[in-house]
Design a protein around this motif. Sequence first.
Motif, PDB file in Angstrom:
ATOM      1  N   GLN A 122      12.675 -17.826  32.995  1.00  0.00           N
ATOM      2  CA  GLN A 122      13.536 -18.610  33.883  1.00  0.00           C
ATOM      3  C   GLN A 122      12.722 -19.714  34.549  1.00  0.00           C
ATOM      4  OE1 GLN A 122      15.743 -16.238  36.630  1.00  0.00           O
ATOM      5  NE2 GLN A 122      16.675 -17.984  37.629  1.00  0.00           N
ATOM      6  N   ASP A 164      16.067 -17.165  29.284  1.00  0.00           N
ATOM      7  CA  ASP A 164      16.531 -16.809  30.622  1.00  0.00           C
ATOM      8  C   ASP A 164      17.041 -18.062  31.331  1.00  0.00           C
ATOM      9  OD1 ASP A 164      17.131 -15.501  32.939  1.00  0.00           O
ATOM     10  OD2 ASP A 164      15.097 -14.754  33.323  1.00  0.00           O
ATOM     11  N   GLU A 165      18.341 -18.176  31.434  1.00  0.00           N
ATOM     12  CA  GLU A 165      19.007 -19.322  32.062  1.00  0.00           C
ATOM     13  C   GLU A 165      18.459 -20.654  31.542  1.00  0.00           C
ATOM     14  OE1 GLU A 165      20.052 -19.227  36.060  1.00  0.00           O
ATOM     15  OE2 GLU A 165      20.210 -17.058  36.184  1.00  0.00           O
ATOM     16  N   THR A 207      17.411 -11.370  35.210  1.00  0.00           N
ATOM     17  CA  THR A 207      16.002 -11.615  34.906  1.00  0.00           C
ATOM     18  C   THR A 207      15.221 -10.307  34.896  1.00  0.00           C
ATOM     19  OG1 THR A 207      16.082 -13.837  35.809  1.00  0.00           O
ATOM     20  CG2 THR A 207      13.919 -12.808  35.702  1.00  0.00           C
TER      21      THR A 207
HETATM   22 MG   LIG Z   1      17.306 -14.828  36.929  1.00  0.00          MG
END
Ligand SMILES: [Mg+2]
Lengths: 305, 363
Positions: free
Chosen positions: A84, A155-156, A44
């Motif tokens: 995220q 992000d994820e 991140t």
């Molecule tokens: Mg992360």
Amino acid sequence: METVIEVRNLVKRYGDLMAVNGIDLDVQAGEVYSILGPNGAGKTTSVEIMECLRRKTSGEVRVLGHDIERGQKEIKKRIGVLPQSFNAFDYLTVKENIEYFGGLFDKRIPTDELIDAVQLQDKRDVWFINLSGGLKQRVGVAIAMVNDPDLVFLDEPTTGLDPKARREVWEVIRNLKSRNKTVILTTHYMEEAEVLSDHVAIMDEGRFIAMGTTRQIIDQHGSGSTCIVKGANDAAVAALRSAGMICEANDGDLLVRIEDKGSLPKIVGFLSSPEVTYDEVLIKGSSLEDVFLKLTGRKLAEAEQ
Amino acid sequence: MRPKHVLVDLKGQARSFFRIKSNIFWVFAFPLLLIVIFGAIFSNMGSEMVTLNVQDLDEGPGSQQLLAAINGTGMVKIRFISPLADLEQHIKDNSLAHVMVVPANYSANLASNITAPVELRLDETVSTSGTVFNAVNGVVNAVNLQMAGGEQRVTIEVGSIVQKRFTFLDFFVPGIIGLTVMTTCVFNVQGTISRFRANGIFRKLATTPMTPFEWLLSRILWHLFISFLTLAVIMGFGVLLYGMNMSVNLPVVLMIVAGSAMFSALGMIVARFVKNEETASMAANAITFPMMFLSGTFFQLEMMPSYLQQVAAVLPLTYMSQGLRDAMVYDNLAGAYFNLAVVAAIAVVFVIAAVLITKWEEG
Ligand SMILES: [Mg+2]
Ligand SMILES: Nc1ncnc2c1ncn2[C@@H]1O[C@H](COP(=O)(O)OP(=O)(O)O)[C@@H](O)[C@H]1O
């Protein structure tokens, strides 16, 4: 081919912690590039520096041809971001959420087109709070695309989703690629990186410990293929052990390393002797999971804690 | 500054605000419940004890006997007004409804067997005036009977008090407007910021062309609208249900603007300094709770011990509520503008602080 992201020796320090410890990265236009690593690896932090959300400590980062510090404004216009664990506005509908974010940009894709792209036609008037996790992430992807960006950071996007929902998000990501977007994807699911990406960087403790195509990484760092013998009897265990070929055994399930071309016939030879019995035999190639295990001594899943 | 960005966010708030049930509760149900409950409690309390305010200019044996007898009826409680006090002013300042004046020569007149009038001034619009008249009249008749021949020596001259009378609700309702503006602004702004932070919305907004200032402006404007809605709903309730007489004038409008901005900014400051969602909500409670009870919303400041009055003097809600009262019911424009100036000054400081500390993300 156009280089969309160029990172040289990027470092980010939080006090004493080296969250990002000198990474290099080149991402080409139109590819899906995954950063694979456990929680806390620095994924991140790395992508948010590229998104101009966090300040780097040192190093050089160019995104879409602009330096991230001098070209912030230009970069922001042309990137799309799904942060995220992003949750959009709970009490706006799917359509209203997309309209909200679209309204903030001068250049925008029509809301209906985005709803089609993430296949949420029948949820368009449902409040965000009432959507399942997978649908929420698809709204997030749609929102990341409102300004028709050239480069999309996810992000994820599938963390915490069940396997079915995860596959649906993969569909949406493939769709992005087919629209010629460059996609930076972070994940801690090995399979996701393998299935979706053109290139993968494996990250651990602030460094990239391996990078390239999945094939290249496995060829370079993998430990070859493994033969799995399930339900082997004692005679089988004894025979293979005497040949020193067992790398792991538990309860009659054996992992036998295939080291070279000669290994496989040898294994078959042992297995065909009359006193040996077993239930089944599988041959499995090396995976990114194995690479991570080999390079760090930990499993990706364990490294989470 | 792009007005378009502010409008986009305002539209988002307008669409979602009343979909959140707790917002409906805090903006409408909560203040109206308070008014109904406290209105009921306090409107009954007043009728239990009737006070007769007496200015005894005689202070002789005759007046003492008379007043003791009135007290002895158990129907009224006597409270003395200093013989030196300016009676008209005193009546006005204390909103007195029942006043008796015993003239200076009362005892002397009785002793000389000539007529001794006492003055009874009553506000006929107050229901307890009848009780007071009956108590005094009964005692006067008894005194006359007791005296030789039952002649009408002591007479009652009844006069009336005409003045604007303030009830508990007159005091209470403007305070509830201030209180509601405070709770909705502080809790909503703090709650929104904490939630948006946890949900990654600020990180997302940071990647859009909207600036933190535009966002903050939109939030303040929206709560301004909600505060005026609060004013309208509570006033309408008071006027329609209780027949209250309240006015909306310039200082009222300005006070709502200043108070709303002040409390919205306060919510922002709390949420910025306290990062954790639950702790931030506790901090917002810790700030608003003392103001709820110590700013003279539920009872007059004069009823509180002096150290609590000193606390009240530093609480912003004290000035907002008092200013609203002055402007809406007491017709006290000087007081209204003084309180407005205090609130406006605090608002400016808070808003500037909020603007300075507001950014999308740290790191
Ligand atoms: Mg992360
Ligand atoms: N704002 C911050 N302040 C201090 N430490 C941080 C901050 N953000 C992340 N970290 C630390 O930096 C490391 C990398 O975090 P992060 O980039 O979030 O990793 P990942 O996304 O791979 O899980 C972690 O040890 C995390 O605790």
